[in-house]
Design an enzyme around this catalytic site. Sequence first.
Site, PDB file in Angstrom:
ATOM      1  N   GLU A   1      -4.218  -4.779   8.461  1.00 35.00           N
ATOM      2  CA  GLU A   1      -3.832  -3.518   7.811  1.00 35.00           C
ATOM      3  C   GLU A   1      -4.964  -2.997   6.919  1.00 35.00           C
ATOM      4  O   GLU A   1      -5.274  -1.802   6.922  1.00 35.00           O
ATOM      5  CB  GLU A   1      -2.567  -3.762   7.001  1.00 35.00           C
TER       6      GLU A   1
ATOM      7  N   LYS B   1       2.160 -12.983   8.873  1.00 35.47           N
ATOM      8  CA  LYS B   1       2.218 -11.792   8.011  1.00 35.47           C
ATOM      9  C   LYS B   1       0.916 -11.634   7.220  1.00 35.47           C
ATOM     10  O   LYS B   1       0.457 -10.518   6.973  1.00 35.47           O
ATOM     11  CB  LYS B   1       3.403 -11.907   7.052  1.00 35.47           C
TER      12      LYS B   1
END
Length: 325
Positions: free
Chosen positions: A196, A189
């Site tokens: 991102e 993550k």
Amino acid sequence: MQLGMIGLGRMGANMVRRLMRGGHECVVLDLNADNVKHLVGEGATGSDSLEDFVAKLKPPRAVWIMVPAGSATEKTVNDLAASMEAGDIIIDGGNSYFKDDVRRAGLLRDRGINYVDVGTSGGVWGLERGYCMMIGGPEETVRHLDPIFRTLAPGRGNIGRTPGREKTSGTVEEGYLHCGPSGAGHFVKMIHNGIEYGLMQAYAEGFDIFHNANSKDLPEEHRYDLNVADIAEVWRRGSVVSSWLLDLTATALLEDPKLANYSGYVQDSGEGRWTIMAAIEEAVPAEVLSAALYTRFRSRQEHTFAEKILSAMRQKFGGHLEPKT
């Protein structure tokens, strides 16, 4: 299945709602009593203290913690563990540093308490869209929690199968993955969030060029008064740069092409920094991700249209509100 949830903020509360829709029983606890009251009204079992919370859970207990990473998570894990028994499970679904997971898992293992780390992506849209989950921890414990993960996950939906994937098995097409032992879920993550940053920065810089295409510093015949909202919209349809982030950008630009309600101040939540730290430790060049992180630092000193694009995307996918500086 019964699950306890500590932390009923933007994501925690909606995760409880999605679980209850899927037939699970949820016991909830939050520092804000009103948050508990709202979910009790929707069918959850409320609690007013940690002791009351633990008492309402049936052994082996499973508790999902959804509080800010750092000291808040550390305190919650320690306080909760003091009231739990061997065989119980603590799940950290926030954005903790993966090395903290490894340490916590080791300490809890000595007491017979299982620890699972879950990198959770989905933001404020997760209630309807589902949550993409990257999971770390003991295989047997993760398997025990599968009904929870399967309900929270998006499912296959209408996404076409990757050619050849029909020959493989597993849960990835449902939207969740057991990545490995303790810390692996939050490690994956962490890199997800680092990527991102880079994706968002690329969009932001491109739209900033559009925004300034009518600059008086350019020859008049090279100036363009472009409709950025329409450009974002047309890119959503068949373009190789289409994505959910672009969908959110298109929404923000249609609402306000000048993004006047965004300051351009862009925060970072930690995972971007940790991603760069991991790249340094592994001697892996990460120029784009590093530059995207440093741009966020710079945004706190001066603001361009690119930073407003970043602010808009963060607000749309996660409900993040930037300071009005």
